[in-house]
Write an enzyme that holds these catalytic residues in place. Sequence first.
Site, mmCIF file in Angstrom:
data_model
loop_
_atom_site.group_PDB
_atom_site.id
_atom_site.type_symbol
_atom_site.label_atom_id
_atom_site.label_comp_id
_atom_site.label_asym_id
_atom_site.label_seq_id
_atom_site.Cartn_x
_atom_site.Cartn_y
_atom_site.Cartn_z
ATOM 1 N N SER A 68 37.736 40.661 35.735
ATOM 2 C CA SER A 68 39.274 40.679 35.941
ATOM 3 C C SER A 68 39.975 40.071 34.931
ATOM 4 C CB SER A 68 39.559 40.033 37.591
ATOM 5 O OG SER A 68 41.101 40.532 37.832
ATOM 6 N N ASP A 72 39.466 51.021 41.274
ATOM 7 C CA ASP A 72 39.791 49.557 41.462
ATOM 8 C C ASP A 72 41.282 49.261 41.973
ATOM 9 O OD1 ASP A 72 40.107 46.668 40.755
ATOM 10 O OD2 ASP A 72 38.660 47.017 39.284
ATOM 11 N N HIS A 127 36.787 46.123 43.450
ATOM 12 C CA HIS A 127 37.084 45.137 42.208
ATOM 13 C C HIS A 127 35.820 44.212 41.933
ATOM 14 C CE1 HIS A 127 39.478 43.191 39.412
ATOM 15 N NE2 HIS A 127 39.176 42.097 40.062
#
Length: 505
Positions: A216, A435, A464
Amino acid sequence: MRWVRWLVLGVISAAAFTTVPVGPASADPVEDIPSGLASFYHQQLHWKSCNDTTLDRAGAQCAGVVVPLDYNRPDARTLTVAISRIPATDPARRRGIMLSNPGGPGGPGLGMMADLRDRFTPDVRARYDLIGMDPRGIGRSDRMNCVLPLPTMLFSAGFDAFGYARDASLAAAFAASCLAPDPEKARFITTRNTARDMDVIRGALGEPKINYFGDSYGTYLGAVYTQMFPRHSDRIVLDSALDPDRYWLGAYQDMGPINEAALDDWAIWAAKRDADYHFGRTAPQVRAFVEDMIRRAAAHPVVGSGYLIDEHTVPMMLLSLLSNPRKNPDLAAVVRTISDGVSGLPIDMEQLKAKISGPVPLEAAGMAAVQCGDKAAPRDLGWYQRNIDSVRATQPVFGAFANNITACAFWPDPIEPPTVVRNSTPALILQATRDTRTAYQEGVALHHDLTASRMVTLADTRVHGVLHSDLSRCVNDIVDAYLRDGTLPGADRTCERDPQYRFDY
């Protein structure tokens, strides 16, 4: 609102008496140790127990790495960055270190590798010392503290101008409360400085290059490192990537439509279980139930255990559980709890908090410092309101969050420009098509910016974080080959999730 106004005035007044020296940005150090930093790169580390159950069981040891607060003034103030090390399991095959970041920003990463190592094969674990790190200003690394201890800096603006005004006041108060205790420190908690810290860690560990795994926001940090230190970048894996050009404001805006789609996906699941949850027999009925619940939360907010349930917080609670279909039952339980609470029924607030808290709780102070210190936000308060109003019809649940004002609108200008990522450092990018945190097109954009990268797409999956032990053997084999042998796919790849990764519809 009166208490917010007084708090803003108080903390701004306190901050006004302290000035922050800001010098010109230095050139990016690429190969040799920059002038004045030799003592940092050559420091002796002292390893000891981490005093953390998970890390200690993993055989990790921890150390503190001293780094300059301001790399333009290495002889001035310093910080200590906490790192952990799980040694390579086969010294004869060891090839180096692998640093990591769990995301956020604001996520402590000291224990990341203790959790992540189970996703790596024995061949990979044999080759790398796995290095966890709490980035500067976060966790054990001289943690940022704010006078106003909010659990998050992110809220939904609600339904009208009054709700937006509330969030604007709270954002101003939070920014001032974070800057007031130590304004100099707050200004230097940035991604570029964390990347510099990573290179100091590399030097202190005696390594010519680093390998890296980032999730991320950690993909942005990794990409920035490859831009600043390309000759020290080795095997780089970026899972669920951000577009550097849209970080951070654009990335939030991208979260609006993808989470509306995820909510529709969850509504299909919940409608098939109406006998259990009673939200509605069809997906539109389930969505209508959720939207009505948020309005009921606005009319009848619930306070308990330091948490507030209202129209500003409920969308964030929903968003926290849309990142993986395996959390569908948890989301259903949270919706039932919220609905009962705003209807006046007794609820277990501690149980609610436990369900919506992620595996790596983000620190609001650290998140604010990094995001606001990385890139300036618009100062025009009307700009945010106009954006919110423009998406209310198409993003009724998440648009008022994705376009909302934050503390960054009230933060001082960054000490240096954001990094423009354009380089040919090899990297492996992993991205799921659905996602809910980092939109698929953001991974595509980073792939374009890193011209020697390869991209692995996980098809038709709302998740995710692509690298999991039981999600896609196709993905795992590609990651394993790259980290084991340095072999990138000859071309971009598309993988499917494994049959055993089920979420029954």
